[in-house]
Motif scaffolding. Structure first.
Motif, mmCIF file in Angstrom:
data_model
loop_
_atom_site.group_PDB
_atom_site.id
_atom_site.type_symbol
_atom_site.label_atom_id
_atom_site.label_comp_id
_atom_site.label_asym_id
_atom_site.label_seq_id
_atom_site.Cartn_x
_atom_site.Cartn_y
_atom_site.Cartn_z
ATOM 1 N N MET A 1 45.063 10.726 -51.447
ATOM 2 C CA MET A 1 45.044 9.485 -50.447
ATOM 3 C C MET A 1 43.927 9.539 -49.427
ATOM 4 S SD MET A 1 47.884 7.189 -48.368
ATOM 5 C CE MET A 1 47.049 6.999 -46.792
ATOM 6 N N ALA A 2 43.221 8.358 -49.404
ATOM 7 C CA ALA A 2 41.968 8.412 -48.448
ATOM 8 C C ALA A 2 42.337 8.859 -46.864
ATOM 9 C CB ALA A 2 41.289 7.218 -48.230
ATOM 10 N N ARG A 3 41.424 9.800 -46.378
ATOM 11 C CA ARG A 3 41.649 10.116 -45.006
ATOM 12 C C ARG A 3 41.417 9.105 -44.043
ATOM 13 N NH1 ARG A 3 40.938 15.955 -43.886
ATOM 14 N NH2 ARG A 3 39.024 15.482 -42.632
ATOM 15 N N ARG A 4 42.380 8.899 -43.178
ATOM 16 C CA ARG A 4 42.228 7.772 -42.335
ATOM 17 C C ARG A 4 41.649 8.299 -40.884
ATOM 18 N NH1 ARG A 4 47.892 4.889 -42.562
ATOM 19 N NH2 ARG A 4 47.119 3.447 -40.927
ATOM 20 N N VAL A 5 40.885 7.455 -40.209
ATOM 21 C CA VAL A 5 40.263 7.951 -39.074
ATOM 22 C C VAL A 5 40.804 6.882 -37.854
ATOM 23 C CG1 VAL A 5 37.841 8.194 -37.870
ATOM 24 C CG2 VAL A 5 38.094 8.471 -40.381
ATOM 25 N N VAL A 6 41.085 7.646 -36.811
ATOM 26 C CA VAL A 6 41.568 6.838 -35.542
ATOM 27 C C VAL A 6 40.930 7.231 -34.470
ATOM 28 C CG1 VAL A 6 43.925 6.417 -36.238
ATOM 29 C CG2 VAL A 6 43.562 8.491 -35.180
ATOM 30 N N VAL A 7 40.767 6.287 -33.495
ATOM 31 C CA VAL A 7 40.183 6.622 -32.143
ATOM 32 C C VAL A 7 41.274 7.203 -31.126
ATOM 33 C CG1 VAL A 7 38.980 5.577 -29.906
ATOM 34 C CG2 VAL A 7 38.593 4.571 -32.435
ATOM 35 N N THR A 8 40.838 8.282 -30.579
ATOM 36 C CA THR A 8 41.975 9.159 -29.703
ATOM 37 C C THR A 8 41.192 9.415 -28.294
ATOM 38 O OG1 THR A 8 41.326 11.273 -30.533
ATOM 39 C CG2 THR A 8 43.128 10.399 -31.625
ATOM 40 N N GLY A 9 40.261 9.038 -28.087
ATOM 41 C CA GLY A 9 39.654 9.085 -26.715
ATOM 42 C C GLY A 9 38.280 8.411 -26.542
ATOM 43 N N MET A 10 38.097 7.915 -25.281
ATOM 44 C CA MET A 10 37.045 7.185 -24.912
ATOM 45 C C MET A 10 36.430 7.432 -23.800
ATOM 46 S SD MET A 10 38.032 3.458 -26.550
ATOM 47 C CE MET A 10 39.211 2.985 -25.570
ATOM 48 N N GLY A 11 34.871 7.241 -23.638
ATOM 49 C CA GLY A 11 34.450 7.352 -22.363
ATOM 50 C C GLY A 11 33.116 6.668 -22.246
ATOM 51 N N ALA A 12 32.968 5.946 -21.105
ATOM 52 C CA ALA A 12 31.867 5.051 -20.957
ATOM 53 C C ALA A 12 30.977 5.176 -19.419
ATOM 54 C CB ALA A 12 32.318 3.707 -21.066
ATOM 55 N N VAL A 13 29.952 5.200 -19.514
ATOM 56 C CA VAL A 13 29.201 4.695 -18.168
ATOM 57 C C VAL A 13 28.239 3.369 -18.554
ATOM 58 C CG1 VAL A 13 27.239 5.688 -16.725
ATOM 59 C CG2 VAL A 13 28.820 7.285 -17.982
ATOM 60 N N THR A 14 28.661 2.303 -17.781
ATOM 61 C CA THR A 14 27.969 1.341 -17.864
ATOM 62 C C THR A 14 27.583 0.306 -16.768
ATOM 63 O OG1 THR A 14 29.763 -0.272 -17.608
ATOM 64 C CG2 THR A 14 29.888 1.046 -19.640
ATOM 65 N N PRO A 15 26.687 -0.707 -16.851
ATOM 66 C CA PRO A 15 26.256 -1.292 -15.655
ATOM 67 C C PRO A 15 27.398 -2.069 -14.858
ATOM 68 C CG PRO A 15 24.838 -1.721 -17.401
ATOM 69 C CD PRO A 15 25.901 -1.044 -17.932
ATOM 70 N N ILE A 16 28.500 -2.008 -15.417
ATOM 71 C CA ILE A 16 29.676 -2.551 -14.642
ATOM 72 C C ILE A 16 30.863 -1.770 -14.291
ATOM 73 C CG2 ILE A 16 29.245 -5.026 -15.527
ATOM 74 C CD1 ILE A 16 31.740 -4.651 -17.483
ATOM 75 N N GLY A 17 30.520 -0.518 -14.447
ATOM 76 C CA GLY A 17 31.855 0.489 -14.348
ATOM 77 C C GLY A 17 31.433 1.829 -14.827
ATOM 78 N N ASN A 18 31.699 2.963 -14.207
ATOM 79 C CA ASN A 18 31.383 4.414 -14.870
ATOM 80 C C ASN A 18 32.592 4.844 -15.212
ATOM 81 O OD1 ASN A 18 28.658 3.644 -14.042
ATOM 82 N ND2 ASN A 18 28.938 4.582 -12.068
ATOM 83 N N SER A 19 33.443 4.404 -15.890
ATOM 84 C CA SER A 19 34.814 4.933 -16.612
ATOM 85 C C SER A 19 35.164 3.834 -17.727
ATOM 86 C CB SER A 19 35.914 5.530 -15.692
ATOM 87 O OG SER A 19 36.185 4.163 -14.939
#
Lengths: 413, 80
Positions: free
Chosen positions: A1-19
């Motif tokens: 069976m195909a290997r599935r990919v999930v999102v388990t963490g996120m990080g952001a630095v943006t002009p409207i917020g640094n998390s």
């Protein structure tokens, strides 16, 4: 069976917020990240405003000496990567590092460092160019720094495809996991090109808005009075993980990455192909690659740059592909709030897409005031909209005719 | 500020080390944690601060705090 990919963490630095938390809150409240340029004296530039990252503190990721040796774009990446790694809650001692990699790109790379060192060379001669100049400037160095910091010894490189850079990085990382090369990938894009050359260059192309008397309303995707994009900066990083790997360590799962679609316009270096032909094929590919049906797509986080060309042709592409369903789904451009983060856009916007799927709320397109007869979809004007979001697409299109689309759905066993 | 103090300040600043580690016999790479790029940058900082040119073959000999101080003292004297 195909290997599935999930999102388990996120990080952001943006002009409207640094998390990610600040970024998401900002998107839902319609926070405007655009203002007059503070980084340099833009009085001679045609455009005098941008979406700068504000009040960012690098003390927790780089000591003073390290900070002087990395370009701002790499510093943004270190900051966002730290948040993403902590968010993923991964125990580095237990991680098989050889199967953990990094694909983080930058559309332009260290142009701030290039300017600084070039000025030094002209003034003081070639011997004064810093030995750190090359490792500051090159577009792959953020991926290198992240791997060194976390000792991730799996696949490691950057992608470069202008404003589609981050989406290619994320799409490649998804495929490295699916193909079995890795179980855990740090993926995204970073950009810091708000500098005299960056703004001057985009100005000469007539790509930027010149609404200098009212910069807060300059980024107005799909609005009839749009006159160009607003240059932004920052970084988005996602932790992508093979499903069984994530489950085994009890990781949180935000959403599943379903499919990837990469195409080229093969038409013009900057103008989109007529009817958004390349964009349409990329969207179709990412839906089919994910085993989704077109009518399962409830939200499209559009490339939506606020240029006259892009927004029209992207609208045409969505209509050509989705037919009737194009009017039932929500579209929005979060660039109305963040400006255009170029090589980082596809990463922060995929984060927005993932959170829309998770929380069943679509962030708005702000500054939407005058309908354009050529852009007649539901752009989620000015207010977020609560609705069930089963699956969604993020679009990213880059100068050079690169199109990269990624589909995401709720995670269901 | 004496030449010796200026040299030590530059080393502290560029290598990000504690001032009390910058003793005359300290070696840049082995004792102060510099890499090859750091040593190039250090020599460039000396050139800027003391307004001298340090040829590459001389730079290779500047490997300790003392060798930097001695070299720069001599260089400045000969210039005067």
């Amino acid at each position: 069976m195909a290997r599935r990919v999930v999102v388990t963490g996120m990080g952001a630095v943006t002009p409207i917020g640094n998390s990610v938390k600040e970024f998401w809150e900002g998107l839902l409240e319609g926070r405007n990240g655009v203002d007059y340029i503070t980084r340099f004296d833009a009085s001679q530039h045609k455009t005098k405003f941008a979406a700068e990252v504000k009040n960012v503190n690098f003390d927790d990721v780089l000591d003073r000496r390290e900070r002087n040796r990395v370009d701002l774009y790499a510093a943004f990446a270190m900051k966002a990567a730290k948040e993403a790694m902590e968010d993923a809650g991964v125990d580095l001692e237990k991680l098989n590092r050889d199967r953990a990699g990094v694909v983080v790109g930058s559309g332009i790379g260290g142009i701030l460092s290039f300017e600084t060192e070039h000025a030094k060379m002209l003034k003081h001669g070639p011997r004064r160019v810093s030995p750190y100049f090359v490792p500051q400037m090159i577009s792959d160095i953020a991926a290198g720094h992240i791997s060194i910091r976390y000792k991730l010894t799996g696949p490691n490189y950057a992608t470069v495809s202008a404003c589609a850079t981050a989406s290619h990085a994320i799409g490649d990382a998804v495929r490295l996991i699916r193909y079995g090369d890795a179980d855990f990938m740090v993926a995204g894009g970073s950009e810091a090109a708000i500098c005299p050359m960056g703004v001057a260059g985009f100005n000469s192309m007539q790509a930027l808005s010149t609404r200098n008397d009212d910069p807060k309303h300059a980024s107005r995707p799909f609005d009839r009075l749009r006159d160009g994009f607003v240059i932004g900066e920052g970084c988005g990083i996602l932790i992508l993980e093979e499903l069984e790997h994530a489950k085994k360590r009890g990781a949180q799962i935000y959403a599943e990455i379903r499919g990837v679609g990469f195409t080229a316009d093969a038409y013009h270096i900057t103008a989109p192909a007529p009817g958004g032909e390349g964009a349409r094929r990329a969207m179709r590919m990412c839906v089919e690659d994910g085993g989704l049906n077109l009518d399962e797509i409830d939200y499209i986080n559009a490339h939506g740059t606020s240029t006259p060309y892009n927004d029209k042709s992207e609208t045409e592409a969505i209509k050509a592909l989705f037919g009737e369903h194009a009017y039932k789904l929500n579209v929005s451009s979060t660039k109305s709030m963040t400006g255009h983060l170029l090589g980082a856009a596809g990463a922060i916007e995929l984060i927005a897409t993932v959170l829309a799927v998770k929380h069943n709320v679509v962030p708005p397109t702000i500054n939407y005031q005058e309908p354009d007869p050529e852009c007649d979809l539901n752009y989620t004007p000015n207010q977020p909209q609560e609705r069930v979001v089963r699956a969604a697409i993020n679009n990213a299109f880059g100068f050079g005719g690169h199109n990269a689309c990624i589909s995401v759905s709720k995670f269901v066993e | 500020m004496s030449l010796e103090e200026k040299v030590k300040d530059i080393i502290v600043e560029k290598l990000g080390v504690e001032p009390d580690k910058v003793v005359p016999e300290a070696r840049f790479i082995e004792d102060l944690g510099a890499d090859s790029l750091d040593t190039v940058e250090l020599v460039m900082a000396f050139e800027d601060e003391f307004n001298v040119e340090i040829p590459d073959e001389d730079a290779q000999e500047i490997t300790t705090v003392k060798s930097a101080i001695d070299y720069l003292s001599k260089k400045i004297q000969s210039a005067e």
